[in-house]
Design an enzyme around this catalytic site. Structure first.
Site, PDB file in Angstrom:
ATOM      1  N   LYS A   1      11.139 -45.904 -38.260  1.00 43.21           N
ATOM      2  CA  LYS A   1      10.096 -45.140 -37.549  1.00 43.21           C
ATOM      3  C   LYS A   1       9.719 -45.868 -36.263  1.00 43.21           C
ATOM      4  O   LYS A   1       9.910 -47.080 -36.124  1.00 43.21           O
ATOM      5  CB  LYS A   1       8.839 -44.949 -38.416  1.00 43.21           C
ATOM      6  CG  LYS A   1       8.112 -46.240 -38.851  1.00 43.21           C
ATOM      7  CD  LYS A   1       7.104 -46.797 -37.872  1.00 43.21           C
ATOM      8  CE  LYS A   1       6.496 -48.097 -38.359  1.00 43.21           C
ATOM      9  NZ  LYS A   1       5.969 -48.962 -37.328  1.00 43.21           N
TER      10      LYS A   1
ATOM     11  N   ASP B   1       3.154 -48.100 -44.738  1.00 43.61           N
ATOM     12  CA  ASP B   1       4.168 -47.296 -44.043  1.00 43.61           C
ATOM     13  C   ASP B   1       5.168 -46.648 -45.003  1.00 43.61           C
ATOM     14  O   ASP B   1       6.044 -45.891 -44.566  1.00 43.61           O
ATOM     15  CB  ASP B   1       4.968 -48.175 -43.063  1.00 43.61           C
ATOM     16  CG  ASP B   1       4.127 -48.635 -41.889  1.00 43.61           C
ATOM     17  OD1 ASP B   1       3.000 -48.140 -41.715  1.00 43.61           O
ATOM     18  OD2 ASP B   1       4.618 -49.510 -41.137  1.00 43.61           O
TER      19      ASP B   1
END
Ligand code: C5P
Length: 312
Positions: A11, A149
């Site tokens: 990401k 995350d």
């Protein structure tokens, strides 16, 4: 099924707004996550039969890591993929029986959530391998306990995370965005970068703002407006990452000079992310950034892409 392979993306944060330090040691965030086509693969396999005389159902959770900088990933119980598999086994009463093989392409300690990605992939792979059939919502809950995350690595796409980043709402986006990532030598410790962010704010006498999502960013994503997206990128951890690794300023400046539409440190760094107008421009930009001092290597990728998925 004796082996399951799951592919999971890295990401980049399109916006990382960092609020005050909470009592639990985390910061309240608005974190706009965007999954890009830089993938790790995690294979979960039934362990080989144990030596004669040993209980074949005995707990066994092994991990091996291959690929760029594999040596820097812990293969102890601290490995996030191992922790995820263990948490899944605990939740469901399974015995811990799997060999995990992690093939890394996501930079290690690079601010692209590689460890979190491996944890998400291990959850999906072991859920299949062990035939548990847990729904995604349950995996999301376990994921949030492993790290802030990890839920996003399951979800993929583009999403806004609040709380410590784990409460996710998918975002509507149009089109494909093209990125260049400049990898640096060595990693940066995420807690250290957050600590430096707090320290810099205290030193400057600036109170941490209440994080809020950027409306300009949401509009750019909705409209697929790459120029507006470039303008709207922001990362509150960037000053801290630059303070700890001053050479990153050079890398960002080089990208801007060579025509990147946006340039920022990815998450807690030290990877720098550059937005390009097209796939061709991304390749040209990558070639120009490659030789900048402090840049170890460059990769191009596009987003958004799906989260952790069992490979065909
Ligand atoms: O959640 P995770 O274990 O990935 O977070 C790693 C570290 O990053 C935390 O221990 C904390 O120091 C910092 N962090 C934070 N606020 C968040 C997320 C992470 O301070 N919202």
């Amino acid at each position: 099924m004796s082996a399951i392979t799951v592919r999971v993306p890295a990401k980049v944060n399109l916006q990382l707004a960092v609020g005050p330090l909470r009592e639990d040691g985390y910061h309240d965030l608005v974190n706009v996550f965007h999954a890009v086509s830089l993938f790790d693969e995690v294979t979960a396999a039934e362990p080989f039969d144990p030596a004669p005389g040993r209980d074949p159902s005995a707990a066994s959770l092994g991990v091996r890591v291959e690929g760029d900088l594999a040596g820097e990933v812990p293969v102890s119980d601290d490995n996030l993929a191992v922790r995820a598999a263990r948490a899944l086994a605990d939740r469901t009463g399974r015995s811990y029986r799997a060999d995990l093989l992690i093939r890394k392409s996501i930079p290690v300690a690079g601010g692209m959530a590689g460890g979190s990605a491996d944890a998400a992939a291990a959850l999906v792979a072991c859920n299949e391998l062990w035939g548990l059939g847990l729904p995604r919502e349950d995996l999301m809950e376990i994921a949030a306990d492993i790290g802030s995350d990890v839920p996003f690595a399951l979800l993929g796409g583009t999403a806004v995370g609040t709380g410590r980043g784990e409460r996710l709402a998918p975002l509507e986006t149009a089109g494909v965005f093209h990125w260049v990532f400049a990898l640096a030598d060595g990693g940066l410790s995420t807690p250290r970068v957050y600590g430096e962010c707090d320290r810099l704010r205290e030193e400057a006498g600036v109170a941490a703002p209440t994080p809020a999502v950027s409306e300009a960013l949401l509009a750019a994503l909705r409209e697929g407006d790459v120029r507006a997206l470039g303008q709207a990128l922001s990362n509150d951890l960037q000053p801290a990452a630059l303070a700890l690794r001053p050479s990153l300023a050079n890398t960002l400046a080089a990208g801007r000079e060579h025509g990147a539409l946006g340039a920022l440190v990815s998450g807690s760094g030290p990877t720098c992310a550059f937005l390009a107008e097209s796939a061709e421009r991304a390749h040209e930009l990558a070639a120009l950034i490659k030789n900048v001092d402090g840049c170890r290597s460059v990769v191009t990728a596009s987003g958004p892409v799906p989260g952790a998925t069992v490979a065909g």
